[in-house]
Design a protein around this motif. Structure first.
Motif, short mmCIF file in Angstrom:
data_model
loop_
_atom_site.label_atom_id
_atom_site.label_comp_id
_atom_site.label_asym_id
_atom_site.label_seq_id
_atom_site.Cartn_x
_atom_site.Cartn_y
_atom_site.Cartn_z
N PRO A 39 78.57 25.67 -13.82
CA PRO A 39 77.99 27.01 -13.64
C PRO A 39 79.06 28.07 -13.92
CG PRO A 39 77.44 25.59 -11.78
CD PRO A 39 78.43 24.84 -12.62
N GLY A 40 78.68 29.15 -14.57
CA GLY A 40 79.63 30.21 -14.91
C GLY A 40 80.40 29.94 -16.18
N PHE A 42 80.33 28.61 -20.40
CA PHE A 42 79.54 28.44 -21.61
C PHE A 42 78.99 27.01 -21.69
CE2 PHE A 42 78.83 27.61 -26.06
CZ PHE A 42 78.30 28.80 -26.53
N PRO A 43 77.74 26.78 -22.02
CA PRO A 43 76.69 27.73 -22.41
C PRO A 43 75.83 28.23 -21.24
CG PRO A 43 75.92 25.53 -22.85
CD PRO A 43 77.26 25.38 -22.20
N TYR A 44 76.33 28.14 -20.04
CA TYR A 44 75.68 28.75 -18.86
C TYR A 44 74.33 28.13 -18.50
CZ TYR A 44 79.16 32.03 -20.43
OH TYR A 44 80.32 32.59 -20.87
N THR A 45 74.07 26.92 -18.97
CA THR A 45 72.80 26.26 -18.64
C THR A 45 72.59 26.24 -17.13
OG1 THR A 45 73.28 24.82 -20.52
CG2 THR A 45 71.44 24.17 -19.10
N ARG A 46 73.71 26.06 -16.39
CA ARG A 46 73.59 25.91 -14.93
C ARG A 46 73.68 27.23 -14.19
NH1 ARG A 46 76.41 20.78 -12.50
NH2 ARG A 46 74.52 21.04 -11.26
N GLY A 47 73.73 28.33 -14.92
CA GLY A 47 73.79 29.64 -14.26
C GLY A 47 74.95 30.45 -14.77
N ILE A 48 74.86 31.77 -14.60
CA ILE A 48 75.89 32.63 -15.19
C ILE A 48 77.07 32.85 -14.25
CG2 ILE A 48 74.36 33.80 -16.83
CD1 ILE A 48 74.37 36.19 -14.84
N HIS A 49 76.93 32.46 -12.98
CA HIS A 49 78.04 32.63 -12.04
C HIS A 49 78.51 31.28 -11.52
CE1 HIS A 49 77.09 36.84 -12.10
NE2 HIS A 49 75.92 36.65 -11.55
N THR A 51 79.56 30.47 -8.52
CA THR A 51 79.03 30.10 -7.20
C THR A 51 77.57 30.51 -7.01
OG1 THR A 51 79.80 32.17 -6.24
CG2 THR A 51 81.30 30.27 -6.12
N MET A 52 76.99 31.08 -8.04
CA MET A 52 75.58 31.53 -8.00
C MET A 52 75.28 32.28 -6.70
SD MET A 52 74.23 31.41 -10.86
CE MET A 52 72.51 31.77 -10.46
N TYR A 53 74.29 31.86 -5.94
CA TYR A 53 73.79 32.70 -4.85
C TYR A 53 74.70 32.73 -3.62
CZ TYR A 53 69.55 32.62 -7.72
OH TYR A 53 68.65 32.72 -8.75
N ARG A 54 75.74 31.87 -3.60
CA ARG A 54 76.74 32.02 -2.53
C ARG A 54 77.45 33.35 -2.68
NH1 ARG A 54 80.10 27.06 -0.18
NH2 ARG A 54 78.31 25.70 0.09
N GLY A 55 77.76 33.67 -3.96
CA GLY A 55 78.48 34.91 -4.23
C GLY A 55 77.59 36.13 -4.02
N LYS A 56 76.37 36.04 -4.55
CA LYS A 56 75.48 37.19 -4.48
C LYS A 56 74.05 36.70 -4.63
CE LYS A 56 74.77 41.71 -6.80
NZ LYS A 56 73.35 41.63 -7.14
N GLY A 370 67.46 27.00 2.25
CA GLY A 370 68.69 26.27 1.94
C GLY A 370 68.97 26.10 0.47
N VAL A 371 68.07 26.58 -0.41
CA VAL A 371 68.27 26.33 -1.84
C VAL A 371 69.37 27.20 -2.45
CG1 VAL A 371 65.92 25.51 -2.25
CG2 VAL A 371 66.45 27.94 -2.58
N THR A 372 69.88 28.14 -1.68
CA THR A 372 70.90 29.05 -2.23
C THR A 372 72.32 28.54 -2.03
OG1 THR A 372 70.93 30.26 -0.16
CG2 THR A 372 69.47 31.10 -1.88
#
Lengths: 533, 131
Positions: A39-40, A42-49, A51-56, A370-372
């Motif tokens: 995650p975070g 290239f190619p960002y398949t798993r998300g653009i950040h 830590t994803m929703y932990r961060g924001k 809990g999915v975040t």
């Protein structure tokens, strides 16, 4: 109706066949290092950040607007007080089509599907008591987007909010209007010029604002498959990039502010796969086709909205459940902001009660499910990774076919995306008629008794009220200044200058939306589609 | 063999959501009828004129925007003015129950709300046109 599951073909809602089980043998061509990465990365398949929703968390942004600017302003204050974290403006049909509230064609439509905004005065009322420097605002406006955005920027000026601090989005995606939603005013090429004007103006003056939200939502609502939604949206994005490059902008000057908007439909895994494939394709297109170097240019950021077309009139409380499943798919797919539809939206714009439940749905997913906690928690599922690869391939095939037609505008002129969508929507409807696709409460599990629900009524007085304010405005403003600003705009439109400064001047002089769009209609002409069935 | 039923499918008002109108047009056509689709943003005057020129027996109006109470009565008035009351008018879209009842009082033959099946609509059109 008989419900024999054995006889029904197993496909996604888009008609993609599904195997009974997925395991490693279905992923022989899958390479986690390049298909997924972290995650975070290239190619960002798993998300653009990372830590994803932990961060924001995603922004909870309920699209709303109805009746007069006064009433919608009250709803905005209510939503912000309930913990909503961004605003999203829904405009009525006359505003979307560039007509003032007192125009003959506005009869019966004022304030019905959104809020009526005809002048800077209305926009000032809409955001009264809401500091534009501190709140992010999304505006669903397309053909006259430059005008409504100019009104917004002028309100910010009056509030003494620095344009450089403004954060928000205008939808401003005209291509999907020709393809799907059909709220167009001008022909495609002058429309694309206006879009490019706003992208250029934004790169220079509003570095934190998204001048476009490239939208698949409406393509899907018009009946497309998930792959069509994805492919046509990404190809539209490519078209906007090409026009901006042609204007002389450098890719990394504007690409980081391109944003996207996808539908969150019923088919849970197909939707998650769609968002993941979207990020991967866009990252590769930006890097390899356009030579982007800034990572922010390669990261596809998107808003999601649950599928309005999936809501049923029958047993409306079931819509809460549909919306929950759809919202969960958007979150597992890594959205940056989300709108959840209200249970009553097959009937009308939502009541305050219904919209509160819709917002609470997001809050429950964010804070209780809990999915975040982990990024891309569904990643690595054999089924999901197979679907992601297949979705990517099918979408790339459409991209290639449209490239072969020369451009998205050329494809639109040949009715290609329109025809693909119309065929898909008819096939889906026939599958529902046959009972191959079940819609709970509609073609199966019907109830004899329906609970009545509260429906928001839009008073016919909204039209009278708006027309009266317009008459007063036209009588009290400096009409010489209005005429001069519209003449200057007409000249700019005839030439090649950026029209935004001229539209801003007209808006500041309190020229109305209809007057400004009429000036542009005189230069650009109006668009009529060849309707095909 | 009887000549096919002629239907005008029209989309009045400013709304561009034509998914329903197009599906209905195709379904009626697949059921053997002759369907003329007006395209978007038709005024009541344009719709009634088209119905007259095309000599249709049925007009289908698709309205999702909430503007039906402003649009439909005008269509019905024009049909009366032009002595076309033999043309059946059916409506599909987001029409609340109480509005549907009122529109029927004004002469609308049927109102199909969300979830109505294609079969039901095709059957209604067939049965509403005298053979």
């Amino acid at each position: 109706m008989k419900l024999s599951t054995a006889a029904r073909p197993f496909t996604t809602i888009s008609g993609v066949p599904i195997e009974p089980l997925y395991g490693p043998e279905q992923l022989a061509d899958f390479d986690p290092a390049c298909d997924l990465a972290e995650p975070g990365r290239f190619p960002y398949t798993r998300g653009i950040h990372e830590t994803m929703y932990r961060g924001k968390l995603w922004t909870m942004r309920q699209f709303s607007g109805f009746a007069t600017p006064e009433e919608t302003n009250r709803r905005y204050h209510y939503l912000l007080a309930q913990g909503q974290t961004g605003l999203s403006v829904a405009f009525d049909l006359p505003t979307l089509m560039g007509y003032d509230a007192d125009h003959a064609l506005s009869e019966g439509e004022v304030g019905k599907c959104g809020v009526a905004i005809s002048s800077l005065e209305d926009m000032e009322t809409l955001f009264r008591g809401i500091p534009l420097g501190d709140v992010t605002v999304s505006m669903t406006i397309n053909s006259p987007a430059a005008v409504l955005w100019a009104m917004y920027l002028a309100v910010a000026e009056k509030q003494r909010a620095d344009w450089a601090r403004l954060s928000g989005t205008i939808q401003n995606d005209i291509l999907k209007e020709y393809i799907a939603q059909k709220e167009y005013i001008f022909p495609p090429r002058p429309s694309m010029r206006l879009v490019t004007d706003t992208i250029e103006f934004s790169a220079l003056h509003t570095p934190r604002f998204n001048p476009i939200s490239i939208s698949g939502y409406h393509i899907r609502e018009a009946g497309s498959t998930a792959v069509q939604e994805l492919a046509f949206t990404l190809r539209d994005g490519i078209e906007y990039v090409e026009w901006a490059l042609e204007r002389g902008l450098a890719i990394d000057e504007f690409a980081p502010r391109l944003s996207f908007f996808f539908n969150a439909h019923n088919d849970f895994f197909e939707e998650i796969a769609k968002y993941r494939a979207a990020r991967k394709i866009w990252a590769e297109v930006m890097r390899d086709r356009f030579g982007a170097q800034d990572e922010r240019s390669m990261k596809l950021r998107f808003h999601a909205q649950t599928a309005g077309c999936s809501l049923t009139w029958q047993q409306p409380y079931n819509n809460i459940v549909r919306t929950t499943v759809q919202a969960l798919a958007a979150v597992l797919g890594g959205c940056q902001s989300l709108h959840t539809n209200s249970l009553d939206e097959a009937y009308a714009l939502p009541s305050e009660h219904a919209v509160t439940i819709a917002l609470r749905t997001q809050q429950v997913i964010a804070h209780e499910s809990g999915v975040t906690a982990a990024a891309d928690p569904a990643g690595g599922s054999y089924f999901l990774e197979r679907l992601t690869l297949d979705t990517e391939r099918a979408a790339r095939d459409y991209l290639r076919r449209i490239d072969e037609m020369g451009s998205m505008i050329a494809a639109i002129e040949q009715n290609f995306p329109q025809r693909e969508i119309a065929n898909a929507s008819y096939e889906y409807q026939k599958a529902v008629e046959r009972g191959d696709k079940i819609i709970v409460g509609v073609n199966a599990f019907q109830s004899d008794h329906e609970d009545a629900i509260e429906i928001l009524q839009i008073d016919q007085l909204a039209q009278t009220h708006q027309a009266r304010k317009l008459a007063a405005l036209r009588a009290t403003r400096d009409n010489g200044r209005v005429r001069a600003s519209l003449d200057a705009l007409r000249r700019a439109a005839e030439g090649t200058e950026n029209t935004m400064p001229f539209i801003l001047d007209a808006v500041r002089a309190y020229a109305t939306l209809g007057e400004i769009c009429d000036a542009l209609r005189e230069v650009f002409g109006s668009y009529q589609e060849t309707s095909l069935v | 063999m009887l000549p096919p039923i002629r239907v005008l499918v029209a989309k009045p008002g400013l709304d561009g959501h034509d998914r329903g109108a197009k599906i209905i047009a195709r379904a009626l056509r697949d059921a053997g009828m002759e369907v003329i689709y007006t395209g978007l943003r038709q005024t009541p005057e344009m719709i009634v004129n088209a119905a007259l020129q095309e000599d249709v027996q049925v007009i289908g109006l698709s309205i999702l925007s909430g503007a039906h109470n402003a649009i439909v009565p005008r269509v019905m008035d024009l049909l009366r003015e032009k002595d076309m009351t033999n043309v059946k008018v059916i409506i599909g879209g987001i029409i609340p129950d109480e509005d549907a009842a009122e529109l029927k009082r004004q002469g609308v033959a049927a109102v199909f709300q969300p979830g109505a099946s294609l079969e039901e609509i095709v059957d209604f059109v067939r049965s509403s046109v005298p053979a």
